[in-house]
Design an enzyme around this catalytic site. Structure first.
Site, PDB file in Angstrom:
ATOM      1  N   TYR A 165      10.702  -7.255   6.380  1.00  0.00           N
ATOM      2  CA  TYR A 165       9.860  -6.062   6.389  1.00  0.00           C
ATOM      3  C   TYR A 165      10.777  -4.896   6.104  1.00  0.00           C
ATOM      4  CZ  TYR A 165       5.484  -7.957   8.105  1.00  0.00           C
ATOM      5  OH  TYR A 165       4.294  -8.626   8.199  1.00  0.00           O
ATOM      6  N   ASP A 222       2.813  -7.178   1.105  1.00  0.00           N
ATOM      7  CA  ASP A 222       1.362  -7.035   1.295  1.00  0.00           C
ATOM      8  C   ASP A 222       1.005  -6.359   2.613  1.00  0.00           C
ATOM      9  OD1 ASP A 222       1.946  -8.973   3.158  1.00  0.00           O
ATOM     10  OD2 ASP A 222       0.832 -10.584   2.179  1.00  0.00           O
ATOM     11  N   HIS A 257      -1.198 -13.321   3.384  1.00  0.00           N
ATOM     12  CA  HIS A 257      -0.682 -13.083   4.741  1.00  0.00           C
ATOM     13  C   HIS A 257      -1.580 -13.765   5.787  1.00  0.00           C
ATOM     14  CE1 HIS A 257       2.121  -9.982   6.716  1.00  0.00           C
ATOM     15  NE2 HIS A 257       1.606 -10.648   7.726  1.00  0.00           N
TER      16      HIS A 257
HETATM   17  O1  173 Z   1       0.861 -10.807  10.490  1.00  0.00           O
HETATM   18  C1  173 Z   1       1.472 -10.215  11.364  1.00  0.00           C
HETATM   19  O2  173 Z   1       1.059 -10.168  12.516  1.00  0.00           O
HETATM   20  C2  173 Z   1       2.706  -9.558  10.988  1.00  0.00           C
HETATM   21  O3  173 Z   1       3.187  -9.833   9.958  1.00  0.00           O
HETATM   22  C3  173 Z   1       3.307  -8.545  11.833  1.00  0.00           C
HETATM   23  C4  173 Z   1       3.692  -7.348  11.268  1.00  0.00           C
HETATM   24  C5  173 Z   1       4.241  -6.374  12.058  1.00  0.00           C
HETATM   25  C6  173 Z   1       4.403  -6.571  13.408  1.00  0.00           C
HETATM   26  C7  173 Z   1       4.041  -7.778  13.967  1.00  0.00           C
HETATM   27  C8  173 Z   1       3.503  -8.767  13.177  1.00  0.00           C
END
Ligand code: 173
Length: 484
Positions: free
Chosen positions: A221, A249, A342
């Protein structure tokens, strides 16, 4: 005001109270006390380091001397623990659906809500699985299938199965060992684990737990503060991570209402609805949104050369949903794309990865002369996979491998490492049988001609329902009246 947490660290979080994505109430509940058990599963290990200035790190205290918050065991929790004690033996778990059915009744409600939830009306979440029902086999006969081999290479690295364990956040919600369960099972079965940015176990813990030579990938991320991402990526490369999957995404997290509703229900209803002040505080966003504020919605194609300048790892975009973006990724020299929505957790009514695969292979062949599977530009698919049969359909249509996420979470949430071990063994057994019945001795022989995918793009064809899957799927709920 102070907060004590793992290894007896004390922090002053007074100024942070109003900014805490999960609200101030939960912090105040643990003020001056040991918050480890509540804190650990839902925060990534470096959350405090990232969000709290160093002067607020007050020092250490002997955890034995700190007052514990007494957690009352409710009747519902006692009943849950009884269900945990009565889990069926693993020998009775015959397929990945079984893990989901068991997880649903043995997991703490909050954890189940977080893992199982998906965006809006959860249409895409169900479509991910249903899409595989629109592809039918054209098997071949009278081929000597005494020996069948379903091993492959993913980005040049050997894998005993044409699948990898994809990244999923917050593993300790389901089991105290979190993602370590996956690392260990991946080692045993010769499959590749993609480590998530938001794992509950620290990145280094997961790399340290790998066997010598065990291949791991990393999901990224991208942080608004690019220096943080750069450090993380370069550290990962130094630690031997073999590929970087950049999630594209999730500029904003989808609305996962099962998760959000849990948050409401965990609160005292009188406080949530009765107090005007409280009503204004948005504490209802669920576990994922609460910890996702660092993700940069400004991420852009323009950033790709920067990633290429900071690492030599192959770069793969995770979350591509049309051929135009796949083509752009290819033209920029990336190593591949994951065709994914996702797990149905982002944009509802986005199409399944398997459906997108067909248009991507068609257009990249027409426009760049590529054939798939292709070593230079690899296609991956994730979402909705529950059987080796599903995986083989993706392979037939040109995918190098498929990502599997939730089924492994359900496996370790119910049985820890042994659950994931058993899940992978089930998949091996399914591959052997399916390969023989298809008349394919190696994955190279699992060809597009072996499937009829002519209905894949049609969203109205009727197929027999998948009863195992449908019996696990938990309906969404409406808001409930306040108790009077
Ligand atoms: O899908 C999710 O829950 C995920 O990718 C996510 C994104 C940020 C924080 C926690 C989970």
């Amino acid at each position: 005001m102070s907060l004590t947490r793992p290894s007896g660290k004390v922090y002053d979080v007074t100024d942070f109270l109003d900014d805490h994505p999960g609200g101030s109430k939960i912090i105040l509940k643990y003020a001056g006390k040991d918050a480890t058990a509540e804190y650990e599963p839902i925060h990534p290990p470096d959350a405090i380091k990232t969000h709290l200035p160093p002067e607020k790190h007050l020092g250490s205290v002997d955890p034995e001397t700190v007052q514990k918050v007494k957690i009352e065991v409710t009747d519902a929790e006692k009943e849950r623990l009884e269900r945990v004690a009565n889990r069926p033996p693993l020998s009775e778990v015959l397929n990945l659906h079984d893990f989901e059915a068991i997880a649903r009744v043995v997991m703490p409600e909050k954890a189940w809500a977080y893992y199982s939830s998906a965006a809006d009306d959860e249409i895409t979440n169900r479509e991910n699985h249903a899409a595989y029902h629109r592809i039918w086999w054209r098997p071949r006969i009278l081929r000597d299938v005494t020996h069948v081999d379903w091993s492959t290479k993913i980005l040049g690295h050997p894998s005993k199965l044409p699948l990898y364990i994809t990244a999923t956040a917050l593993g300790k919600l389901g089991h105290p060992d979190g993602e370590l369960n996956l690392t260990r099972a991946a080692a045993k079965h010769g499959v590749i684990q993609m480590i998530p940015t938001l794992s509950s176990c620290s990145f280094d813990e997961l790399v340290d737990a790998a066997e010598p030579g065990q291949v791991q990938f990393l999901q990224l991320y991208v942080n608004k503060d690019r220096e943080i991402s750069k450090k993380f990526v370069q550290h990962a490369e130094k630690r031997g991570i073999k590929a970087l999957f950049i999630t594209v995404d999730a500029p904003q997290l989808g609305r996962r209402e099962k998760d959000m509703r849990q948050k409401f229900e965990a609160e005292d209803p009188a406080e949530v609805t009765g107090n005007k002040q409280q009503d204004k505080v948005d504490r209802s966003q669920g576990a994922a949104r609460a910890i996702s504020s660092f993700i940069d919605p400004g991420l852009d194609w323009k950033d790709i050369p920067w990633f290429q300048s900071i690492t030599k790892m192959p770069l793969i975009l995770k979350g591509v949903q049309c051929w135009e973006d796949a083509l752009q990724a290819y033209d920029l020299g990336l190593a591949g794309v994951v065709l994914s929505n996702h797990g149905g957790r982002q944009l509802d009514f986005s199409r399944s990865g398997i459906e997108i695969l067909v248009e991507v292979t068609r257009e990249l062949k027409a426009r760049r002369g590529l054939t798939f599977p292709n070593e230079k530009f690899q296609l991956f698919v994730d979402g909705g996979v529950r059987r080796a049969n599903d995986v083989l359909k993706a392979v037939a249509l040109g995918a190098t491998a498929v990502g599997v996420g939730r089924p492994f979470l359900y496996a370790f949430s119910s049985y820890g490492f042994e659950g994931v071990d058993h899940a992978l063994q089930i998949l091996h057994d399914e591959f052997e049988m399916n390969m023989r019945l298809l008349g394919a001795r190696t994955l190279e022989e699992v060809k597009p001609e072996m499937v009829d995918a002519s209905s894949l793009q049609s969203h109205i064809v009727a197929v027999p329902g998948d009863r195992l899957y449908d019996s696990n799927y938990e309906s969404m709920q409406h808001a409930r009246l306040r108790e009077v």
